[in-house]
Write a protein that holds these residues in place. Structure first.
Motif, short mmCIF file in Angstrom:
data_model
loop_
_atom_site.label_atom_id
_atom_site.label_comp_id
_atom_site.label_asym_id
_atom_site.label_seq_id
_atom_site.Cartn_x
_atom_site.Cartn_y
_atom_site.Cartn_z
N VAL A 1 43.59 -14.28 30.05
CA VAL A 1 43.22 -15.66 29.76
C VAL A 1 43.78 -16.58 30.84
O VAL A 1 43.08 -17.44 31.37
N PHE A 2 45.06 -16.39 31.18
CA PHE A 2 45.67 -17.23 32.21
C PHE A 2 44.92 -17.09 33.53
O PHE A 2 44.62 -18.09 34.19
N THR A 3 44.61 -15.87 33.92
CA THR A 3 43.92 -15.63 35.18
C THR A 3 42.57 -16.32 35.22
O THR A 3 42.20 -16.91 36.24
N VAL A 4 41.85 -16.28 34.11
CA VAL A 4 40.55 -16.94 34.06
C VAL A 4 40.71 -18.46 34.10
O VAL A 4 39.93 -19.16 34.74
N LEU A 5 41.74 -18.98 33.42
CA LEU A 5 41.98 -20.42 33.44
C LEU A 5 42.39 -20.91 34.83
O LEU A 5 42.04 -22.02 35.23
N ASP A 6 43.14 -20.10 35.55
CA ASP A 6 43.64 -20.48 36.88
C ASP A 6 42.52 -20.34 37.90
O ASP A 6 42.48 -19.41 38.70
N LYS A 7 41.61 -21.29 37.88
CA LYS A 7 40.38 -21.21 38.67
C LYS A 7 40.61 -21.06 40.17
O LYS A 7 39.87 -20.38 40.84
N ASN A 8 41.63 -21.73 40.72
CA ASN A 8 41.84 -21.65 42.16
C ASN A 8 42.93 -20.66 42.54
O ASN A 8 43.35 -20.61 43.69
N ASP B 1 46.07 -20.46 42.13
CA ASP B 1 47.31 -20.97 42.73
C ASP B 1 48.54 -20.71 41.86
O ASP B 1 49.63 -21.14 42.18
N GLY B 2 48.34 -19.99 40.75
CA GLY B 2 49.46 -19.66 39.87
C GLY B 2 49.79 -20.76 38.87
O GLY B 2 50.76 -20.66 38.13
N LYS B 3 48.96 -21.81 38.83
CA LYS B 3 49.16 -22.93 37.90
C LYS B 3 47.82 -23.30 37.28
O LYS B 3 46.78 -23.22 37.93
N VAL B 4 47.87 -23.74 36.03
CA VAL B 4 46.67 -24.21 35.35
C VAL B 4 46.80 -25.72 35.18
O VAL B 4 47.78 -26.21 34.62
N SER B 5 45.81 -26.44 35.70
CA SER B 5 45.80 -27.90 35.65
C SER B 5 44.67 -28.38 34.74
O SER B 5 43.87 -27.59 34.24
N VAL B 6 44.61 -29.68 34.55
CA VAL B 6 43.52 -30.29 33.78
C VAL B 6 42.18 -29.88 34.37
O VAL B 6 41.26 -29.49 33.64
N CYS B 7 42.08 -29.93 35.69
CA CYS B 7 40.83 -29.57 36.36
C CYS B 7 40.45 -28.11 36.06
O CYS B 7 39.28 -27.82 35.80
N ASP B 8 41.43 -27.21 36.08
CA ASP B 8 41.16 -25.80 35.79
C ASP B 8 40.61 -25.63 34.37
O ASP B 8 39.64 -24.90 34.15
N SER C 1 53.48 -26.30 28.90
CA SER C 1 54.43 -26.40 30.01
C SER C 1 55.87 -26.49 29.50
O SER C 1 56.19 -27.33 28.66
N CYS C 2 56.73 -25.62 30.00
CA CYS C 2 58.13 -25.60 29.57
C CYS C 2 58.91 -26.80 30.10
O CYS C 2 59.92 -27.18 29.54
N ASN C 3 58.46 -27.40 31.20
CA ASN C 3 59.22 -28.50 31.79
C ASN C 3 58.43 -29.81 31.83
O ASN C 3 58.81 -30.74 32.53
N GLY C 4 57.34 -29.89 31.10
CA GLY C 4 56.59 -31.12 31.00
C GLY C 4 55.78 -31.49 32.23
O GLY C 4 55.38 -32.64 32.39
N ASN C 5 55.53 -30.54 33.11
CA ASN C 5 54.73 -30.79 34.32
C ASN C 5 53.28 -31.07 33.96
O ASN C 5 52.86 -30.89 32.82
N ALA C 6 52.51 -31.43 34.96
CA ALA C 6 51.08 -31.69 34.79
C ALA C 6 50.27 -30.40 34.88
O ALA C 6 49.05 -30.43 34.94
N SER C 7 50.95 -29.27 34.91
CA SER C 7 50.31 -27.96 34.92
C SER C 7 51.28 -26.97 34.30
O SER C 7 52.43 -27.30 34.02
N PHE C 8 50.79 -25.76 34.06
CA PHE C 8 51.69 -24.71 33.57
C PHE C 8 51.43 -23.43 34.34
O PHE C 8 50.35 -23.22 34.87
N ASN C 9 52.45 -22.57 34.40
CA ASN C 9 52.32 -21.29 35.09
C ASN C 9 52.18 -20.17 34.07
O ASN C 9 52.20 -20.40 32.85
N GLU C 10 52.02 -18.96 34.57
CA GLU C 10 51.82 -17.81 33.68
C GLU C 10 53.02 -17.60 32.75
O GLU C 10 52.84 -17.30 31.57
N LYS C 11 54.21 -17.80 33.26
CA LYS C 11 55.41 -17.63 32.43
C LYS C 11 55.40 -18.61 31.25
O LYS C 11 55.68 -18.24 30.12
#
Length: 179
Positions: free
Chosen positions: A47-54, A56-63, A88-98
């Motif tokens: 699911v993460f891999t499919v969401l991470d469209k570009n 880059d290891g992060k999922v953003s609003v655009c993704d 997001s564990c740290n409140g960023n504008a994206s989240f990573n696989e972890k």
């Protein structure tokens, strides 16, 4: 080439989870659970891999919006941002696989029958109560899953247990929730 039951589950589970996010509009329908199985981890990574469209290891609003648009659904930036804040564990504008795996491990679907039914309806485009081979293929392709004819035949064969040429909701549930 034969398509195993696990292959069908993995690809379809992605769709179920994405549909659950879009259809519910809230993520309160997940309940706490202690540990994910190896299969759940693998499915969550897919699911993460499919969401991470570009990639880059992060999922953003655009993704998220791009993925949901490919599935035929529009979601607002606000809904995507709310989801990202929850993941997001740290409140960023994206989240990573972890972050995503931690979120998936913490929350589980409460109402899986509703999610399954909503997902079934998304595949059943002609609303006749059966998923045809063509509807299955088109639904998977919308998710970016392209199968060979043999793989699609195998997947359909596993699901269409009564060999009537369509996957009923009961057959769909049996495949998605094997005992």
């Amino acid at each position: 080439m034969q398509c195993s039951k696990i292959g069908w589950q993995t690809k379809s589970t992605f769709y179920l989870k994405i549909k659950a996010l879009e259809l519910k509009g809230t993520f309160d329908h997940f309940q706490a659970q202690n540990v994910m199985s190896a299969q759940e981890i693998a499915e969550s990574k897919l699911v993460f891999t499919v969401l991470d469209k570009n990639s880059d290891g992060k999922v953003s609003v655009c993704d998220i919006r791009t993925t949901m648009h490919k599935l035929g659904h529009d979601v607002s930036n606000e809904d995507c941002q709310d989801f990202i804040k929850k993941v997001s564990c740290n409140g960023n504008a994206s989240f990573n696989e972890k972050d995503f795996l931690a979120w998936m491990e913490t929350y589980r679907e409460k109402d899986s029958e509703t999610v399954l039914f909503d997902s079934f309806k998304a595949f059943d485009k002609d609303k006749n109560g059966l998923i045809s081979r063509q509807e299955l293929q088109e639904g998977l392709e919308l998710m970016g899953v392209h199968l060979t004819e043999d793989m699609l035949d195998g997947m359909f064969s596993v699901a269409d247990r009564n060999r009537d040429g369509g996957i009923s909701f009961e057959e769909f549930v049996r495949v998605m929730k094997p005992s």
